[in-house]
Design an enzyme around this catalytic site. Structure first.
Site, PDB file in Angstrom:
ATOM      1  N   ASP A 192       0.807  -1.222   0.000  1.00 44.05           N
ATOM      2  CA  ASP A 192       0.000   0.000   0.000  1.00 44.05           C
ATOM      3  C   ASP A 192       0.841   1.274   0.000  1.00 44.05           C
ATOM      4  OD1 ASP A 192      -2.160  -1.746   0.231  1.00 44.05           O
ATOM      5  OD2 ASP A 192      -2.039  -1.691   2.418  1.00 44.05           O
ATOM      6  N   GLU A 193       2.019   1.199  -0.574  1.00 47.02           N
ATOM      7  CA  GLU A 193       2.889   2.383  -0.610  1.00 47.02           C
ATOM      8  C   GLU A 193       2.457   3.345  -1.711  1.00 47.02           C
ATOM      9  OE1 GLU A 193       4.020  -0.715  -1.039  1.00 47.02           O
ATOM     10  OE2 GLU A 193       5.303  -1.234   0.662  1.00 47.02           O
ATOM     11  N   GLY A 194       1.562   2.873  -2.581  1.00 46.34           N
ATOM     12  CA  GLY A 194       1.131   3.714  -3.701  1.00 46.34           C
ATOM     13  C   GLY A 194       1.756   3.253  -5.016  1.00 46.34           C
ATOM     14  N   LYS A 195       2.029   1.958  -5.104  1.00 45.54           N
ATOM     15  CA  LYS A 195       2.640   1.424  -6.330  1.00 45.54           C
ATOM     16  C   LYS A 195       1.747   1.644  -7.548  1.00 45.54           C
ATOM     17  CE  LYS A 195       3.117  -2.611  -4.345  1.00 45.54           C
ATOM     18  NZ  LYS A 195       2.911  -2.243  -2.943  1.00 45.54           N
ATOM     19  N   GLY A 203      -4.317  -4.699  -3.678  1.00 47.93           N
ATOM     20  CA  GLY A 203      -5.288  -3.682  -4.075  1.00 47.93           C
ATOM     21  C   GLY A 203      -4.514  -2.440  -4.461  1.00 47.93           C
ATOM     22  N   HIS A 204      -4.481  -2.168  -5.760  1.00 44.00           N
ATOM     23  CA  HIS A 204      -3.747  -0.986  -6.228  1.00 44.00           C
ATOM     24  C   HIS A 204      -4.751   0.078  -6.642  1.00 44.00           C
ATOM     25  CE1 HIS A 204       0.225  -3.187  -7.415  1.00 44.00           C
ATOM     26  NE2 HIS A 204      -0.150  -3.413  -6.183  1.00 44.00           N
ATOM     27  N   THR A 218      -5.916 -11.366   4.106  1.00 44.61           N
ATOM     28  CA  THR A 218      -6.932 -10.621   3.362  1.00 44.61           C
ATOM     29  C   THR A 218      -8.172 -11.486   3.073  1.00 44.61           C
ATOM     30  OG1 THR A 218      -5.892 -11.264   1.284  1.00 44.61           O
ATOM     31  CG2 THR A 218      -5.220  -9.142   2.216  1.00 44.61           C
ATOM     32  N   GLN A 256       2.248  -6.154  -2.896  1.00 47.69           N
ATOM     33  CA  GLN A 256       2.602  -6.268  -1.469  1.00 47.69           C
ATOM     34  C   GLN A 256       3.846  -5.426  -1.176  1.00 47.69           C
ATOM     35  OE1 GLN A 256       1.605  -9.357  -3.179  1.00 47.69           O
ATOM     36  NE2 GLN A 256      -0.351  -8.701  -2.402  1.00 47.69           N
ATOM     37  N   THR A 300      -9.894  -5.173   1.740  1.00 40.47           N
ATOM     38  CA  THR A 300     -10.681  -5.670   2.866  1.00 40.47           C
ATOM     39  C   THR A 300     -11.473  -4.592   3.594  1.00 40.47           C
ATOM     40  OG1 THR A 300      -8.763  -5.352   4.273  1.00 40.47           O
ATOM     41  CG2 THR A 300      -9.044  -7.553   3.324  1.00 40.47           C
ATOM     42  N   GLY A 301     -11.180  -3.336   3.352  1.00 35.06           N
ATOM     43  CA  GLY A 301     -11.843  -2.247   4.063  1.00 35.06           C
ATOM     44  C   GLY A 301     -11.389  -2.129   5.521  1.00 35.06           C
TER      45      GLY A 301
HETATM   46  P1  GTP Z   1      -0.522  -2.612  -2.737  1.00 37.35           P
HETATM   47  O1  GTP Z   1      -0.248  -3.624  -3.775  1.00 37.35           O
HETATM   48  O2  GTP Z   1      -1.625  -3.061  -1.855  1.00 37.35           O
HETATM   49  O3  GTP Z   1       0.685  -2.325  -1.960  1.00 37.35           O
HETATM   50  O4  GTP Z   1      -1.092  -1.235  -3.402  1.00 37.35           O
HETATM   51  P2  GTP Z   1      -0.549   0.244  -3.640  1.00 37.35           P
HETATM   52  O5  GTP Z   1       0.884   0.328  -3.290  1.00 37.35           O
HETATM   53  O6  GTP Z   1      -0.872   0.609  -5.024  1.00 37.35           O
HETATM   54  O7  GTP Z   1      -1.296   1.214  -2.642  1.00 37.35           O
HETATM   55  P3  GTP Z   1      -2.876   1.407  -2.383  1.00 37.35           P
HETATM   56  O8  GTP Z   1      -3.497   1.795  -3.657  1.00 37.35           O
HETATM   57  O9  GTP Z   1      -3.390   0.249  -1.660  1.00 37.35           O
HETATM   58  O10 GTP Z   1      -2.850   2.630  -1.346  1.00 37.35           O
HETATM   59  C1  GTP Z   1      -2.250   3.850  -1.606  1.00 37.35           C
HETATM   60  C2  GTP Z   1      -3.265   5.007  -1.456  1.00 37.35           C
HETATM   61  O11 GTP Z   1      -2.592   6.248  -1.506  1.00 37.35           O
HETATM   62  C3  GTP Z   1      -4.275   5.085  -2.571  1.00 37.35           C
HETATM   63  O12 GTP Z   1      -5.492   5.554  -2.058  1.00 37.35           O
HETATM   64  C4  GTP Z   1      -3.676   6.105  -3.548  1.00 37.35           C
HETATM   65  O13 GTP Z   1      -4.622   6.775  -4.350  1.00 37.35           O
HETATM   66  C5  GTP Z   1      -3.050   7.061  -2.595  1.00 37.35           C
HETATM   67  N1  GTP Z   1      -1.844   7.759  -3.069  1.00 37.35           N
HETATM   68  C6  GTP Z   1      -0.814   7.249  -3.804  1.00 37.35           C
HETATM   69  N2  GTP Z   1       0.163   8.177  -3.948  1.00 37.35           N
HETATM   70  C7  GTP Z   1      -0.250   9.292  -3.293  1.00 37.35           C
HETATM   71  C8  GTP Z   1       0.348  10.582  -3.055  1.00 37.35           C
HETATM   72  O14 GTP Z   1       1.460  10.877  -3.443  1.00 37.35           O
HETATM   73  N3  GTP Z   1      -0.413  11.467  -2.308  1.00 37.35           N
HETATM   74  C9  GTP Z   1      -1.641  11.174  -1.827  1.00 37.35           C
HETATM   75  N4  GTP Z   1      -2.290  12.099  -1.116  1.00 37.35           N
HETATM   76  N5  GTP Z   1      -2.218   9.972  -2.022  1.00 37.35           N
HETATM   77  C10 GTP Z   1      -1.532   9.035  -2.735  1.00 37.35           C
HETATM   78  P1  IMP Z   2      -2.522 -12.796   2.737  1.00 39.33           P
HETATM   79  O1  IMP Z   2      -1.522 -12.358   1.719  1.00 39.33           O
HETATM   80  O2  IMP Z   2      -3.933 -12.515   2.353  1.00 39.33           O
HETATM   81  O3  IMP Z   2      -2.296 -14.232   3.164  1.00 39.33           O
HETATM   82  O4  IMP Z   2      -2.288 -11.921   4.055  1.00 39.33           O
HETATM   83  C1  IMP Z   2      -1.097 -12.030   4.840  1.00 39.33           C
HETATM   84  C2  IMP Z   2      -0.687 -10.647   5.376  1.00 39.33           C
HETATM   85  O5  IMP Z   2      -0.276  -9.828   4.294  1.00 39.33           O
HETATM   86  C3  IMP Z   2      -1.803  -9.876   6.081  1.00 39.33           C
HETATM   87  O6  IMP Z   2      -1.220  -9.106   7.112  1.00 39.33           O
HETATM   88  C4  IMP Z   2      -2.335  -8.943   4.986  1.00 39.33           C
HETATM   89  O7  IMP Z   2      -2.929  -7.805   5.520  1.00 39.33           O
HETATM   90  C5  IMP Z   2      -1.041  -8.622   4.253  1.00 39.33           C
HETATM   91  N1  IMP Z   2      -1.220  -8.260   2.829  1.00 39.33           N
HETATM   92  C6  IMP Z   2      -1.337  -9.106   1.769  1.00 39.33           C
HETATM   93  N2  IMP Z   2      -1.452  -8.412   0.613  1.00 39.33           N
HETATM   94  C7  IMP Z   2      -1.401  -7.107   0.944  1.00 39.33           C
HETATM   95  C8  IMP Z   2      -1.438  -5.886   0.171  1.00 39.33           C
HETATM   96  O8  IMP Z   2      -1.539  -5.868  -1.050  1.00 39.33           O
HETATM   97  N3  IMP Z   2      -1.336  -4.724   0.886  1.00 39.33           N
HETATM   98  C9  IMP Z   2      -1.188  -4.727   2.227  1.00 39.33           C
HETATM   99  N4  IMP Z   2      -1.159  -5.818   2.994  1.00 39.33           N
HETATM  100  C10 IMP Z   2      -1.253  -7.001   2.350  1.00 39.33           C
HETATM  101 MG    MG Z   3      -2.835  -1.778  -1.679  1.00 44.37          MG
END
Ligand code: GTP
Ligand code: IMP
Ligand code: MG
Length: 337
Positions: free
Chosen positions: A13-16, A42-43, A124, A176, A251-252
């Site tokens: 969830d770093e914002g990939k 969830g991206h 998840t 992840q 997952t909310g």
């Molecule tokens: P994972 O595969 O779960 O790690 O997904 P992810 O890394 O793409 O991140 P995810 O979308 O779950 O969460 C990041 C949140 O931050 C999202 O709601 C994005 O829209 C938001 N976001 C990303 N970059 C920025 C930024 O630079 N500023 C702000 N305000 N929001 C951002």
């Molecule tokens: P699983 O991957 O669903 O088995 O979950 C194992 C752990 O990884 C739990 O702590 C989840 O919340 C975490 N996890 C898995 N995928 C993600 C992701 O995309 N973003 C953030 N946490 C994750």
């Molecule tokens: Mg995510």
């Protein structure tokens, strides 16, 4: 650069999603191949005012010309795959490897029905862990066994390596984050396989020498969903006050949060052999950065923070997130040698 690989530096969830979609627009790759675990990801992609939440297909769909591929290391949930493909009208450009393992209803039931997985690890609940168990046990069905997926089957390793060989731009998208890795993370509070750069490349079938850039994405603070350690974790009340409070895409659930961890960042750079850093949510730490597109627009304290990150991880910060939308970014890759 022909082949760039993007991975999460902390706990996901770093914002990939936002970084990959920016690169897809800017670098015009011929294809984006997704690695990582499966539909547990969830991206978020905020593109032209619309929010997309991708669990299966690569986030670079915003570039209409790109092939969107899913590598054989990724677990496929047929329903999620077909839904995202239809929603994006992407039937003609998605491809899935015949060797992707299939998440079945029983995997989801086993994930949600196990007290250990559900309560202690707090997974998840998307069936990924039990499906990987079956893949290792060699009983899982593969995409090649599913008639509904037939039209999308393609040799992802061959397509990707051919494009790289021809000198075309290619993006490999990880999911992840480094410390959710089964090998390098905070075991047992981790996901069901390794998710560092080497494994993401292997998910597609690309060897380490074919990767030109490894971009590790960090958020300007750290978040984590589910169980496991989180250094200097702040309370939910404090997170709301600082604007760090977030809710998980799949997952909310609430995301726990903590300040940027320089030691973890350093280790992440080492584990992934990072060549560049993307730092998202700079606008949350420094509101004056909101929507900035040039490095010159950001305040001194933000520059100081970026310098501190660069000095501690000895790697250039080339991409800076200044808002959730794909175009709210500072791209300073020109600083690279
Ligand atoms: P994972 O595969 O779960 O790690 O997904 P992810 O890394 O793409 O991140 P995810 O979308 O779950 O969460 C990041 C949140 O931050 C999202 O709601 C994005 O829209 C938001 N976001 C990303 N970059 C920025 C930024 O630079 N500023 C702000 N305000 N929001 C951002
Ligand atoms: P699983 O991957 O669903 O088995 O979950 C194992 C752990 O990884 C739990 O702590 C989840 O919340 C975490 N996890 C898995 N995928 C993600 C992701 O995309 N973003 C953030 N946490 C994750
Ligand atoms: Mg995510």
């Amino acid at each position: 650069m022909p082949c760039s690989l993007i991975v999460g530096g902390f706990f996901g969830d770093e914002g990939k999603g936002k970084i990959v979609s920016h690169l897809a627009v800017k670098d015009d790759p011929v294809l984006i191949a997704r690695g990582g675990v499966g539909t547990n990801a969830g991206h978020s992609v905020l593109w032209k005012g619309k929010l997309y939440k991708m669990r299966m297909l690569p986030s670079g769909f915003v570039n209409q010309k790109c092939r969107l591929l899913v590598g054989p290391g990724v677990l496929v949930d047929t329903a999620v795959f077909l839904k995202e493909t239809a929603e994006l009208n992407a039937e003609s450009r998605v491809g899935i490897d015949p060797q992707c393992a299939i998440i079945e209803a029983q995997h989801i039931e086993r994930d949600r029905g196990s007290d250990y997985l559900k309560k202690k690890i707090a997974t998840t609940g998307t069936g990924c862990g039990p499906c990987n168990v079956d893949r290792v046990g060699r009983t899982a069905r593969l995409a090649r066994d599913v008639p509904k997926l037939k039209q999308y089957l393609t040799d992802v390793a061959f397509e990707t390596n051919t494009a790289i060989k021809e000198g075309k731009n290619v993006i490999i998208e990880g999911t992840q984050g480094t410390f959710l890795s089964l090998f390098h993370g905070t075991y047992p509070y981790v996901t069901s396989k390794d998710v560092t750069a080497s494994s993401i490349a292997a998910d597609i079938g690309v060897g380490p020498k074919a990767i030109d850039e490894v971009i590790v994405v960090f958020k300007a603070y750290v978040t984590r969903v589910g169980g496991g350690p989180l250094k200097d974790e702040i309370t939910e009340e404090e997170a709301v006050k600082r604007g760090w409070y977030e809710v998980a895409t799949v997952t909310g659930r609430k995301r726990r949060s903590a300040p940027f961890d320089f030691d973890l960042a350093k280790r992440s750079v080492m584990l992934n052999s990072a060549t560049q850093i993307a730092l998202t949510k700079l606008d949350i730490l420094f509101p004056e950065c909101k929507r900035a597109k040039n490095f010159g627009e950001i305040p001194k304290e933000a520059v100081k923070f970026i310098k501190k990150v660069e000095d501690s991880v000895k790697t250039p910060v080339t991409l800076l997130g200044t808002g959730p939308s794909v175009d709210e970014i500072i791209d300073r890759r020109k600083i690279l040698p």
